[in-house]
Design a protein around this motif. Sequence first.
Motif, PDB file in Angstrom:
ATOM      1  N   PRO A   1     -13.900   6.846 -14.752  1.00  0.00           N
ATOM      2  CA  PRO A   1     -12.983   7.212 -15.840  1.00  0.00           C
ATOM      3  C   PRO A   1     -13.235   8.649 -16.304  1.00  0.00           C
ATOM      4  O   PRO A   1     -14.375   9.040 -16.548  1.00  0.00           O
ATOM      5  CB  PRO A   1     -13.343   6.209 -16.945  1.00  0.00           C
ATOM      6  CG  PRO A   1     -13.909   5.043 -16.227  1.00  0.00           C
ATOM      7  CD  PRO A   1     -14.633   5.599 -15.037  1.00  0.00           C
ATOM      8  N   GLY A   2     -12.168   9.438 -16.355  1.00  0.00           N
ATOM      9  CA  GLY A   2     -12.298  10.823 -16.782  1.00  0.00           C
ATOM     10  C   GLY A   2     -12.569  11.802 -15.666  1.00  0.00           C
ATOM     11  O   GLY A   2     -12.619  13.019 -15.898  1.00  0.00           O
ATOM     12  N   MET A   3     -12.731  11.310 -14.421  1.00  0.00           N
ATOM     13  CA  MET A   3     -13.050  12.206 -13.313  1.00  0.00           C
ATOM     14  C   MET A   3     -11.860  13.089 -12.947  1.00  0.00           C
ATOM     15  O   MET A   3     -12.011  14.199 -12.460  1.00  0.00           O
ATOM     16  CB  MET A   3     -13.493  11.404 -12.091  1.00  0.00           C
ATOM     17  CG  MET A   3     -14.089  12.257 -10.970  1.00  0.00           C
ATOM     18  SD  MET A   3     -14.723  11.284  -9.592  1.00  0.00           S
ATOM     19  CE  MET A   3     -13.256  11.101  -8.598  1.00  0.00           C
ATOM     20  N   THR A   4     -10.638  12.573 -13.177  1.00  0.00           N
ATOM     21  CA  THR A   4      -9.440  13.349 -12.882  1.00  0.00           C
ATOM     22  C   THR A   4      -8.315  12.913 -13.825  1.00  0.00           C
ATOM     23  O   THR A   4      -8.319  11.778 -14.330  1.00  0.00           O
ATOM     24  CB  THR A   4      -8.990  13.138 -11.416  1.00  0.00           C
ATOM     25  OG1 THR A   4      -7.848  13.950 -11.156  1.00  0.00           O
ATOM     26  CG2 THR A   4      -8.661  11.680 -11.154  1.00  0.00           C
ATOM     27  N   LYS A   5      -7.388  13.828 -14.059  1.00  0.00           N
ATOM     28  CA  LYS A   5      -6.225  13.509 -14.891  1.00  0.00           C
ATOM     29  C   LYS A   5      -4.986  13.256 -14.041  1.00  0.00           C
ATOM     30  O   LYS A   5      -3.908  12.978 -14.558  1.00  0.00           O
ATOM     31  CB  LYS A   5      -5.957  14.655 -15.877  1.00  0.00           C
ATOM     32  CG  LYS A   5      -7.064  14.847 -16.896  1.00  0.00           C
ATOM     33  CD  LYS A   5      -6.760  16.001 -17.848  1.00  0.00           C
ATOM     34  CE  LYS A   5      -7.882  16.175 -18.864  1.00  0.00           C
ATOM     35  NZ  LYS A   5      -7.622  17.310 -19.785  1.00  0.00           N
ATOM     36  N   THR A   6      -5.147  13.376 -12.738  1.00  0.00           N
ATOM     37  CA  THR A   6      -4.008  13.203 -11.834  1.00  0.00           C
ATOM     38  C   THR A   6      -3.967  11.784 -11.295  1.00  0.00           C
ATOM     39  O   THR A   6      -4.811  10.949 -11.615  1.00  0.00           O
ATOM     40  CB  THR A   6      -4.083  14.227 -10.687  1.00  0.00           C
ATOM     41  OG1 THR A   6      -2.878  14.169  -9.928  1.00  0.00           O
ATOM     42  CG2 THR A   6      -5.257  13.944  -9.777  1.00  0.00           C
ATOM     43  N   ASP A   7      -2.991  11.526 -10.443  1.00  0.00           N
ATOM     44  CA  ASP A   7      -2.854  10.207  -9.834  1.00  0.00           C
ATOM     45  C   ASP A   7      -2.905  10.363  -8.315  1.00  0.00           C
ATOM     46  O   ASP A   7      -2.915  11.483  -7.787  1.00  0.00           O
ATOM     47  CB  ASP A   7      -1.532   9.563 -10.263  1.00  0.00           C
ATOM     48  CG  ASP A   7      -1.577   8.046 -10.154  1.00  0.00           C
ATOM     49  OD1 ASP A   7      -2.558   7.528  -9.576  1.00  0.00           O
ATOM     50  OD2 ASP A   7      -0.640   7.392 -10.638  1.00  0.00           O
ATOM     51  N   TYR A   8      -2.928   9.259  -7.629  1.00  0.00           N
ATOM     52  CA  TYR A   8      -2.988   9.280  -6.174  1.00  0.00           C
ATOM     53  C   TYR A   8      -1.644   9.752  -5.607  1.00  0.00           C
ATOM     54  O   TYR A   8      -0.597   9.611  -6.248  1.00  0.00           O
ATOM     55  CB  TYR A   8      -3.336   7.894  -5.645  1.00  0.00           C
ATOM     56  CG  TYR A   8      -4.635   7.373  -6.201  1.00  0.00           C
ATOM     57  CD1 TYR A   8      -5.845   7.744  -5.644  1.00  0.00           C
ATOM     58  CD2 TYR A   8      -4.650   6.534  -7.315  1.00  0.00           C
ATOM     59  CE1 TYR A   8      -7.047   7.288  -6.162  1.00  0.00           C
ATOM     60  CE2 TYR A   8      -5.844   6.077  -7.847  1.00  0.00           C
ATOM     61  CZ  TYR A   8      -7.038   6.460  -7.269  1.00  0.00           C
ATOM     62  OH  TYR A   8      -8.217   6.021  -7.804  1.00  0.00           O
ATOM     63  N   PRO A   9      -1.649  10.330  -4.412  1.00  0.00           N
ATOM     64  CA  PRO A   9      -0.388  10.757  -3.785  1.00  0.00           C
ATOM     65  C   PRO A   9       0.593   9.586  -3.667  1.00  0.00           C
ATOM     66  O   PRO A   9       0.192   8.423  -3.584  1.00  0.00           O
ATOM     67  CB  PRO A   9      -0.839  11.262  -2.407  1.00  0.00           C
ATOM     68  CG  PRO A   9      -2.279  11.630  -2.584  1.00  0.00           C
ATOM     69  CD  PRO A   9      -2.827  10.661  -3.580  1.00  0.00           C
ATOM     70  N   ASN A  10       1.886   9.919  -3.638  1.00  0.00           N
ATOM     71  CA  ASN A  10       2.937   8.896  -3.557  1.00  0.00           C
ATOM     72  C   ASN A  10       2.723   7.968  -2.363  1.00  0.00           C
ATOM     73  O   ASN A  10       2.527   8.425  -1.227  1.00  0.00           O
ATOM     74  CB  ASN A  10       4.319   9.548  -3.450  1.00  0.00           C
ATOM     75  CG  ASN A  10       4.750  10.184  -4.755  1.00  0.00           C
ATOM     76  OD1 ASN A  10       4.296   9.788  -5.822  1.00  0.00           O
ATOM     77  ND2 ASN A  10       5.627  11.175  -4.669  1.00  0.00           N
ATOM     78  N   GLY A  11       2.732   6.686  -2.626  1.00  0.00           N
ATOM     79  CA  GLY A  11       2.604   5.687  -1.572  1.00  0.00           C
ATOM     80  C   GLY A  11       1.201   5.554  -1.014  1.00  0.00           C
ATOM     81  O   GLY A  11       0.992   4.835  -0.026  1.00  0.00           O
ATOM     82  N   TYR A  12       0.230   6.198  -1.639  1.00  0.00           N
ATOM     83  CA  TYR A  12      -1.131   6.248  -1.079  1.00  0.00           C
ATOM     84  C   TYR A  12      -1.759   4.853  -0.987  1.00  0.00           C
ATOM     85  O   TYR A  12      -2.276   4.474   0.074  1.00  0.00           O
ATOM     86  CB  TYR A  12      -2.006   7.161  -1.941  1.00  0.00           C
ATOM     87  CG  TYR A  12      -3.408   7.342  -1.406  1.00  0.00           C
ATOM     88  CD1 TYR A  12      -3.651   8.146  -0.290  1.00  0.00           C
ATOM     89  CD2 TYR A  12      -4.498   6.727  -2.015  1.00  0.00           C
ATOM     90  CE1 TYR A  12      -4.929   8.323   0.205  1.00  0.00           C
ATOM     91  CE2 TYR A  12      -5.781   6.904  -1.533  1.00  0.00           C
ATOM     92  CZ  TYR A  12      -5.997   7.704  -0.420  1.00  0.00           C
ATOM     93  OH  TYR A  12      -7.268   7.874   0.060  1.00  0.00           O
ATOM     94  N   MET A  13      -1.736   4.119  -2.081  1.00  0.00           N
ATOM     95  CA  MET A  13      -2.404   2.825  -2.111  1.00  0.00           C
ATOM     96  C   MET A  13      -1.787   1.863  -1.090  1.00  0.00           C
ATOM     97  O   MET A  13      -2.507   1.086  -0.451  1.00  0.00           O
ATOM     98  CB  MET A  13      -2.330   2.227  -3.517  1.00  0.00           C
ATOM     99  CG  MET A  13      -2.907   3.132  -4.602  1.00  0.00           C
ATOM    100  SD  MET A  13      -4.637   3.612  -4.307  1.00  0.00           S
ATOM    101  CE  MET A  13      -5.463   2.076  -4.654  1.00  0.00           C
ATOM    102  N   GLU A  14      -0.470   1.955  -0.935  1.00  0.00           N
ATOM    103  CA  GLU A  14       0.197   1.080   0.041  1.00  0.00           C
ATOM    104  C   GLU A  14      -0.215   1.443   1.465  1.00  0.00           C
ATOM    105  O   GLU A  14      -0.452   0.563   2.307  1.00  0.00           O
ATOM    106  CB  GLU A  14       1.715   1.182  -0.104  1.00  0.00           C
ATOM    107  CG  GLU A  14       2.261   0.599  -1.402  1.00  0.00           C
ATOM    108  CD  GLU A  14       2.062   1.520  -2.606  1.00  0.00           C
ATOM    109  OE1 GLU A  14       1.629   2.677  -2.409  1.00  0.00           O
ATOM    110  OE2 GLU A  14       2.346   1.080  -3.739  1.00  0.00           O
TER     111      GLU A  14
END
Length: 467
Positions: free
Chosen positions: A307-320
């Motif tokens: 938690p707090g390591m980044t303010k961004t999110d994963y690239p689109n469709g990354y988790m899938e």
Amino acid sequence: MAKPHVLVIPYPAQGHVIPIMELAQRLVEQGIRVTFVNTDINHKLVKSNCLDKDGFGDQMQMVSIPDGLEPWEDRSDLCKLTLSILQTMPRKLEELIETINKDDQSKVTCIIADGGMGWAIQLAKKMGIKRAAFGPTSVATLASMLSIHKLIDDGIINKNGIPLTDKTIQLSETMPPIKRGTLSWACFEDSATIEAVFQVVVLVEEASKLTEWFICNSSPELEIAAFNLYPKLLPIGPLLASNRLANQTGHFWQEDSSCLAWLDEQPTGSVIYIAFGSFTIFNQTQFEELALGLELCDKPFLWVVRPGMTKTDYPNGYMERVGSNGRIVRWAPQQKVLAHPSIACFVSHCGWNSTLEGVTNGVPFLCWPYFGDQFHNETYICEIWKTGLGFKKDESGIITRGEIRSKVEQLLGDNIYKVKALDIKEKVTSCISKGGCSHKNLTSFLEWIQNNDADANDQPDSVNLNF
């Protein structure tokens, strides 16, 4: 006669709390009463994440004192935090000890303080209490702190710790050179923070003269040249929960142990483990390149995204796309992860605790240092022990997805890194085993604590580190 009662106080950072907590557990195992002092904020974090089976029992009491900042203030502002600690905590600790000492049967007989809390050693001296300093960092890092007068005399730094030159520093002929930016107090961009943190370093050096023991979470097999430079620094490590076949304690975040079952499903030596400790922060571009680099490697990976390591999110469709090939957790039981047979390598920030945990499990490294002495630890991994590789940044200062895939392939494609890692593991394991240097020192230290007749100015027997 009152039983030994040891007060233990860490510097208030995750990487400092965990190893000195491990030392406190060793004291408890010997029947020694311990009062463990955290700051109010860290006390709440540690208590909330303790497992019921941590088993402190009546032998260890967890208490806290304020660090001087309000609960909502930013403790990542090291300048502000450092000055507040120095102004507030010495008085509060003295009041705590005076309260404890009202009961003759529970008086504090010894204080073990993190080297970064050198003022606590001064307080112990003032109150006539036996004292010992504990070094949670590498001894090479401690050596730079204990060499500040030489660095000033040589014109490397001024009296406030500000670097005066970009020249590399050579503390001894047999130690690797230190770059200006890897000095633990001089890695900040603003002079105010450098000067504030340097006050802590000065206290480390002063406290070293007031301690009977300066024990270190390291072993001579890892950094014999640094131990030879400062022979008063005595190895008792690596101190790990695995040494006592128990759970690690002192975490600020809740461990997600479900990842261990996922590791059980992966082939032996197949998983890339990625973790960057408690301080590293990634911007959007670097976070995405890391995510895409792991995807490009096409190997199973376990990634700790604190938690707090980044303010961004994963690239689109990354988790899938990654699916079950990747497991992402907020915090991991790292010692158990690194001991798991499915782990192939460790992408690490090279904090000293993580370095020791990787070394003692024979795991090769891919080094991604972020801050201060982590760069110096990278030098030992890549150039001295030769158990890992570093990443190269592009012209924008980014470690690209292609660089990540390339270095993973290089590390895992050459068995020499694993061979050397297993060799270092064997040497370090012998050091902490019965009859080893660290084991002997720890045993002597525990005996000294239990000897209430020992004078507060007794000196430990010297230990020969040359073999």
